[in-house]
Write an enzyme that holds these catalytic residues in place. Structure first.
Site, PDB file in Angstrom:
ATOM      1  N   ASN A  28     -13.794   0.851  -7.169  1.00 32.06           N
ATOM      2  CA  ASN A  28     -14.772   1.845  -6.706  1.00 32.06           C
ATOM      3  C   ASN A  28     -15.471   2.610  -7.831  1.00 32.06           C
ATOM      4  O   ASN A  28     -15.939   3.716  -7.608  1.00 32.06           O
ATOM      5  CB  ASN A  28     -14.082   2.876  -5.801  1.00 32.06           C
ATOM      6  CG  ASN A  28     -13.687   2.314  -4.467  1.00 32.06           C
ATOM      7  OD1 ASN A  28     -13.958   1.162  -4.167  1.00 32.06           O
ATOM      8  ND2 ASN A  28     -13.026   3.121  -3.652  1.00 32.06           N
TER       9      ASN A  28
ATOM     10  N   SER B  22     -11.376  -0.542  -0.543  1.00 35.84           N
ATOM     11  CA  SER B  22     -10.105  -0.606   0.176  1.00 35.84           C
ATOM     12  C   SER B  22     -10.300  -0.954   1.642  1.00 35.84           C
ATOM     13  O   SER B  22      -9.425  -1.556   2.269  1.00 35.84           O
ATOM     14  CB  SER B  22      -9.373   0.743   0.089  1.00 35.84           C
ATOM     15  OG  SER B  22      -8.640   0.848  -1.098  1.00 35.84           O
TER      16      SER B  22
ATOM     17  N   ASP C  92       0.838  -1.191   0.000  1.00 33.28           N
ATOM     18  CA  ASP C  92       0.000   0.000   0.000  1.00 33.28           C
ATOM     19  C   ASP C  92       0.878   1.248   0.000  1.00 33.28           C
ATOM     20  O   ASP C  92       1.998   1.219  -0.522  1.00 33.28           O
ATOM     21  CB  ASP C  92      -0.911  -0.032   1.234  1.00 33.28           C
ATOM     22  CG  ASP C  92      -2.277   0.596   0.980  1.00 33.28           C
ATOM     23  OD1 ASP C  92      -2.330   1.818   0.797  1.00 33.28           O
ATOM     24  OD2 ASP C  92      -3.275  -0.139   0.966  1.00 33.28           O
TER      25      ASP C  92
ATOM     26  N   HIS D  79      -3.624   6.106   3.653  1.00 32.46           N
ATOM     27  CA  HIS D  79      -4.416   4.969   3.188  1.00 32.46           C
ATOM     28  C   HIS D  79      -3.902   3.652   3.756  1.00 32.46           C
ATOM     29  O   HIS D  79      -4.667   2.846   4.301  1.00 32.46           O
ATOM     30  CB  HIS D  79      -4.408   4.926   1.662  1.00 32.46           C
ATOM     31  CG  HIS D  79      -5.265   3.860   1.059  1.00 32.46           C
ATOM     32  ND1 HIS D  79      -4.802   2.585   0.803  1.00 32.46           N
ATOM     33  CD2 HIS D  79      -6.562   3.866   0.655  1.00 32.46           C
ATOM     34  CE1 HIS D  79      -5.770   1.859   0.262  1.00 32.46           C
ATOM     35  NE2 HIS D  79      -6.848   2.610   0.160  1.00 32.46           N
TER      36      HIS D  79
END
Length: 644
Positions: free
Chosen positions: A318, A389, A192, A227
């Site tokens: 998304n 996520s 990530d 994130h």
């Protein structure tokens, strides 16, 4: 990119002799209509053969790029490809007129002075090109950011207990049903934007961190986006009475930074990140990002991870479309969509037959809300976010819990399949819908753990055979390859059983087809005491020691050197013969079971410990009338012990 491009790369030597023809197999990961009984990916495969030149492969690449936007879907002036050495990578760079800017884990990255689409267009006309290259696709983190208004700017005290704040998603995934499991001892990699390495919720669980991006400013995995920290907190924020608590709060985190502040990743960095996770020896990889580019480079890394036994989880995306997103759409990767607090499909979640399940991810709104996912962010702070996520790490954490249960003994790809079976066969029966979109089945962590604990595996007698040739004599050692664990020791050959060992293994030794009698050899065991069923390096084994004058010293020496390994079948507490003196629950809530012992088939009693290195069980549930224990290590199964 289709597999044919990978094959083209591997057959580059052949192409120097015959640049016209290669044979390849194309594979289409189309999943049949899902049912509650069978939601594991069963992709249909098209095994049609094709004859394509390197130029035709490149033409396919160009056609795929026609539907993509330069700088958004792929790095404009870069390409990646598989190659065995830096020298070969340099040669490929020369053929295409590019510069080798990165090489690692068998993946090379080239840079050009023009768009890769133009480079490929020119390469079609060059017969000397021997290796197929592909665009360096761009992936994006799959979080729907909430506007910085309303409660988003609220400051939370990291020393305050926030474990119950906006934790609605834990009820939705039936986390209470995991009964005491916490991910202890399971390694989870998070590929990530990195993580806040000093966050009070994470610092104790983060074991390693690194940065695999090309030309990184620093080599650690520190997060400058938030994130990756948010994702890591959902998985394994520790349970210390401060801050939040993750779904698997005792899991070990391995932070792999493959994206910077902009939240974008490339095919090359994703591949390096996956291989770095393999080097760490992790059990689970979470990838909360997606790309529309079907990359051979990423696909190959995923295959390597899965074949080594690593569970891979990724996001459906998304964009609210049914278009496949990668790496989620690859074989045996959990493809996770997003659901809301109201059991509807999140309005941003991708969908389609290729999406296997949903987990809570919230709903896109202009302001923060109690229906979002609350977790850690950088600077030792907290925030709510929404997205697939946030849904994916819930599945990754559940996989850690399933693995911690100790009921999966398989290795390699079979291990991955067992985890997938436990999770996908126990999804709830809800259909999550939004508009005309829908996904059937949501994550049920409690049911997944229960399934794997209670799953009945048919016992199989595995016959093993070792052969040793000494001159004209062929010695064959035949034995039962899987043996039961009896609390202390394992087994010996027939007629050599001791009072502390259970005789469920047969060892037969023959020479040129003639069986030896028991007085012609003896068995020497190694690692026979307290060997671990989950540690093959310390697994039990035996050696055959020949006796008598019928065998020369040299023959005895050679046969003795042949090690015969066998695996351990754990003892099932649910059916074992056990005894105990008394049970007690102290004022502090601690559980004590006095004199708990297992009685092996020969009547020998062995004490069962609930703590320490050789723990045989852990307590999962306590009621007024009984204590429920689950086996651990060399013991499996669940047992209810009445309080007395």
């Amino acid at each position: 990119m289709r597999r044919i491009k990978l094959i083209a790369c591997l057959l580059s030597v052949i192409m120097t002799l015959n640049p016209a023809i290669i044979h390849a197999e194309s594979q289409n990961k189309d999943i049949s209509e899902k049912t509650k009984e069978s939601q594991i990916k069963n992709e249909s495969e098209d095994h049609s053969d094709a004859e394509l030149s390197i130029q035709e492969v490149i033409r396919q690449e160009i056609n795929e790029l026609d539907s993509m936007e330069s700088g958004v879907d792929y790095v404009p002036d870069e390409a990646v490809f598989h190659v065995d050495s830096r020298e070969e990578a340099e040669e490929t760079a020369r053929q295409y007129g590019g510069e080798l800017i990165d090489y690692g884990y068998g993946v090379a990255t080239l840079k050009f002075n023009e768009d890769i689409k133009n480079v490929l267009g020119e390469a079609i006309r060059i017969d000397s090109v021997e290796t197929a290259i592909e665009p360096n696709y761009i992936a994006e983190i799959d979080t729907y950011e909430i506007d910085s208004t309303g409660s988003t700017n609220t400051t939370y005290d990291p020393n305050e207990d926030l474990s119950g704040y906006q934790s609605w998603y834990k009820e939705k995934i039936n986390l209470a049903g995991v009964e005491g499991l916490s991910g202890d001892g399971i390694k989870v990699a998070v590929i990530d934007t990195g993580a806040d390495l000093d966050h009070s919720d994470l610092e104790d669980n983060i074991k390693e961190s690194t940065n695999v991006m090309a030309n990184p400013e620093n080599t650690d995995g520190d997060d400058n986006n938030s994130h990756g920290t948010h994702v890591s907190g959902i998985i394994a924020a520790d349970d210390d009475g401060k801050g939040i608590t993750g779904i698997a709060p005792n899991a070990d985190l391995y932070i792999i930074k493959a994206a910077g502040y902009d939240g974008k990743l490339t095919s090359a960095d994703i591949s390096k990140g996956i291989h770095q996770a393999m080097d760490y020896g992790v059990d689970v990889i979470n990838m909360s990002f997606s790309t529309t580019g079907d990359s051979d480079v990423i696909r190959s890394a995923i295959d390597d991870a899965i074949n080594s036994g690593i569970v891979c989880v990724s996001t459906a995306g998304n964009k609210g479309v049914d278009t496949k997103a990668y790496p989620a759409a690859y074989d045996d990767v959990f493809a996770v969509g997003s659901s809301t607090a109201f059991d509807t499909l999140s309005n941003f979640s991708n969908y389609g037959d290729w999406v296997e399940l949903t987990a809570p991810g919230g709903e896109s709104k202009k302001t923060d809300s109690s229906e979002s996912i609350f977790s850690d962010i950088h600077n030792n702070s907290f925030k709510t976010k929404n997205g697939t996520s946030q849904a994916a790490p819930m599945v990754a954490a559940t996989a850690a819990l399933v693995l911690q249960s100790g009921h999966i003994k398989s290795k390699g790809k079979e291990r991955v399949e067992d985890v997938r079976e436990a999770i996908l066969k126990t999804l709830n029966d809800k259909t999550y819908s939004y508009g005309g979109r829908s996904i059937m089945g949501g994550l049920d962590a409690g049911a997944a753990v229960k399934y794997i604990v209670e799953r009945k595996q048919e016992p199989t007698e595995q016959k093993e055979e070792e052969q040793v040739r000494v001159g004209e004599e062929l010695f064959t050692i035949t034995y039962t390859g899987s043996v039961s664990y009896d609390g202390r020791k394992h087994v010996t050959s027939d007629k050599k059983t001791t009072k502390t060992q259970a005789a469920d293994i047969d060892i037969l030794v023959s020479v040129n087809g003639e069986y030896l009698t028991p007085d012609q050899y003896k068995i020497k065991f190694k690692n026979n005491k307290n060997a671990a069923s989950d540690n093959s390096a310390k697994g039990p084994k035996f050696y055959v020691i020949l006796k008598g004058k019928n065998f020369s010293k040299e023959t005895k020496k050679i046969v003795k050197a042949e090690a015969c390994d066998f695996s351990i079948t754990p003892c099932d507490l649910s059916t074992a013969d056990i005894t105990y003196k008394s049970t007690k629950i102290t004022r502090s809530g601690a559980v004590k079971i006095s004199g708990l012992k297992y009685i092996n088939p020969l009547g020998k009693k062995f004490a069962l410990r609930g703590k320490g290195k050789n723990a045989a069980y852990h307590v999962t549930t306590v009621s007024d009338s009984s204590i429920i224990i689950d086996g651990t290590g060399n013991f499996i199964g669940r047992r209810e012990i009445p309080i007395k």
